[in-house]
Motif scaffolding. Sequence first.
Motif, PDB file in Angstrom:
ATOM      1  N   LYS A   1     -10.445   2.536  40.777  1.00  0.00           N
ATOM      2  CA  LYS A   1     -10.692   2.351  42.217  1.00  0.00           C
ATOM      3  C   LYS A   1      -9.406   2.350  43.037  1.00  0.00           C
ATOM      4  O   LYS A   1      -9.464   2.325  44.264  1.00  0.00           O
ATOM      5  N   LYS A   2      -8.249   2.306  42.371  1.00  0.00           N
ATOM      6  CA  LYS A   2      -6.937   2.240  43.034  1.00  0.00           C
ATOM      7  C   LYS A   2      -6.858   1.013  43.948  1.00  0.00           C
ATOM      8  O   LYS A   2      -6.416   1.082  45.085  1.00  0.00           O
ATOM      9  N   LYS A   3      -7.317  -0.131  43.440  1.00  0.00           N
ATOM     10  CA  LYS A   3      -7.384  -1.364  44.222  1.00  0.00           C
ATOM     11  C   LYS A   3      -6.714  -2.492  43.451  1.00  0.00           C
ATOM     12  O   LYS A   3      -6.865  -2.593  42.236  1.00  0.00           O
ATOM     13  N   ALA A   4      -5.987  -3.343  44.174  1.00  0.00           N
ATOM     14  CA  ALA A   4      -5.307  -4.477  43.551  1.00  0.00           C
ATOM     15  C   ALA A   4      -5.886  -5.782  44.080  1.00  0.00           C
ATOM     16  O   ALA A   4      -6.263  -5.878  45.242  1.00  0.00           O
ATOM     17  N   ASP A   5      -5.960  -6.774  43.214  1.00  0.00           N
ATOM     18  CA  ASP A   5      -6.417  -8.118  43.570  1.00  0.00           C
ATOM     19  C   ASP A   5      -5.384  -9.114  43.076  1.00  0.00           C
ATOM     20  O   ASP A   5      -5.028  -9.115  41.898  1.00  0.00           O
ATOM     21  N   ILE A   6      -4.944  -9.988  43.965  1.00  0.00           N
ATOM     22  CA  ILE A   6      -3.947 -10.986  43.597  1.00  0.00           C
ATOM     23  C   ILE A   6      -4.650 -12.294  43.273  1.00  0.00           C
ATOM     24  O   ILE A   6      -5.497 -12.757  44.046  1.00  0.00           O
TER      25      ILE A   6
END
Length: 115
Positions: free
Chosen positions: A102-107
């Motif tokens: 998804k090319k998504k980051a979650d911190i």
Amino acid sequence: MTFHRTIVGLLVLAIAGLASSFYIGWKMSVQLRTIKAFVEGYVFAEAVAACEKVLSTTPFKWNTGTHTAVIGLNSVKLDKNTIIASYTLVADSVYCDYDPIKKKADIGSNFLERD
């Protein structure tokens, strides 16, 4: 005498079969490690950029962090047809999960509770 030759021949065939199966397993393991290293190297730059761009109350600073680590590429098989991949980085005790699909980051997110 023929019985003994037959038994010895079967024993030699069994040993050769086991040796070849171990060799094929070893070669596949080496190829899998090579592919995993290539994928991790390819995803690393994207993961760092995406993690640093995410807006969060605890900012992720890879380039200026004092304690950084790569946890690596992980995957979880939820059911027969669903596999979730994640690339995890840690910088100064702040975890960032990057989804290469998804090319998504979650911190600071929980890997299993993602969309």
